[in-house]
Design a protein around this motif. Structure first.
Motif, short mmCIF file in Angstrom:
data_model
loop_
_atom_site.label_atom_id
_atom_site.label_comp_id
_atom_site.label_asym_id
_atom_site.label_seq_id
_atom_site.Cartn_x
_atom_site.Cartn_y
_atom_site.Cartn_z
N ASP A 90 77.07 54.97 29.86
CA ASP A 90 76.21 55.97 29.09
C ASP A 90 76.85 56.01 27.83
O ASP A 90 77.84 55.53 27.56
CB ASP A 90 75.88 57.27 29.76
CG ASP A 90 77.03 58.05 29.95
OD1 ASP A 90 77.97 58.02 29.38
OD2 ASP A 90 77.12 58.96 30.92
N ARG A 91 76.10 56.54 26.86
CA ARG A 91 76.67 56.58 25.52
C ARG A 91 77.86 57.44 25.42
O ARG A 91 78.73 56.75 24.70
CB ARG A 91 75.43 57.32 24.60
CG ARG A 91 75.67 57.11 23.11
CD ARG A 91 75.57 55.72 22.70
NE ARG A 91 76.17 55.61 21.48
CZ ARG A 91 76.81 54.47 21.00
NH1 ARG A 91 76.78 53.44 21.65
NH2 ARG A 91 77.15 54.33 19.72
N GLU A 92 78.16 58.47 26.08
CA GLU A 92 79.33 58.96 26.00
C GLU A 92 80.68 58.18 26.46
O GLU A 92 81.55 58.36 25.86
CB GLU A 92 79.02 60.43 26.79
CG GLU A 92 78.51 61.39 25.82
CD GLU A 92 78.59 62.86 26.85
OE1 GLU A 92 79.15 62.89 27.83
OE2 GLU A 92 77.62 63.78 26.28
N GLU A 93 80.35 57.70 27.60
CA GLU A 93 81.35 56.78 28.20
C GLU A 93 81.95 55.55 27.30
O GLU A 93 83.04 55.31 27.08
CB GLU A 93 80.94 56.28 29.63
CG GLU A 93 80.79 56.95 30.59
CD GLU A 93 80.31 56.60 31.94
OE1 GLU A 93 80.68 56.77 32.94
OE2 GLU A 93 79.06 55.82 31.79
N PHE A 94 80.80 55.14 26.71
CA PHE A 94 81.13 53.76 25.79
C PHE A 94 81.78 54.41 24.48
O PHE A 94 82.87 53.80 24.26
CB PHE A 94 79.56 53.25 25.25
CG PHE A 94 79.74 52.10 24.53
CD1 PHE A 94 79.80 50.93 25.04
CD2 PHE A 94 79.82 52.19 23.09
CE1 PHE A 94 79.93 49.76 24.24
CE2 PHE A 94 80.04 51.12 22.11
CZ PHE A 94 80.23 49.82 22.89
#
Length: 163
Positions: A57-61
């Motif tokens: 997800d965006r945060e993990e990326f």
């Protein structure tokens, strides 16, 4: 243990097994002793020597990108620009049509453009990955300068009939 390497292969429905295998082989040979994490997308090769996840997800990326020293990616414009804006050392390898990695070979030209501006290390094939890793560890890249404002101003002048 060396740097942190993040591999991102995008979210389009194309595999890039060739790159994942190459990284696994370099780790197995002891060429790479860095911590490696990959976002493998639609690739069906499962790395044996490094951690991975199909999609982030965006945060993990953002977290993976922020933590890495070196980012290895396909020739996707978004992945490259995002990394050079954060002054990451980028190695880009084009997905190639002949391997079923894309519908054409446009990523070759994209990578050449970024490489020509001394923003990334672009290589033609995964066989060059070991040399590319050695190169980025020592090389100083230029700072990315966005030309979005210039483009918008040019369009505005055109629309206003001043160009």
């Amino acid at each position: 243990m060396g740097n942190k390497i993040f591999i991102t292969l995008g979210s389009q429905k194309f595999q890039f097994n060739r790159l994942l295998r190459a990284v696994d082989e370099l780790i197995e040979k002891g060429v790479i002793d860095d911590t490696v994490f990959a976002q493998i997308g639609y690739s069906d090769y499962e790395p044996k020597h490094f951690q991975y996840k199909q999609f982030l997800d965006r945060e993990e990326f953002v977290a993976q990108e922020d933590m890495c020293d070196i980012l290895i990616t396909h020739g996707g414009t978004g992945a490259i620009i995002g990394a050079v804006k954060k002054r990451k050392k980028v190695i880009a390898i084009p997905r190639l049509e002949k391997y079923g990695e894309h519908v054409d070979d446009h990523q070759i030209q994209l990578i050449e453009q970024f490489k020509g501006q001394n923003l990334i290390c672009g290589i033609d094939d995964t066989t060059e990955l070991e040399d590319a890793l050695n190169f980025v560890r020592e090389h100083g890249f230029d700072v990315y300068q966005s030309n979005t404002k210039t483009i918008i101003e040019s369009i505005e002048r055109f629309i206003e009939g001043k160009e």
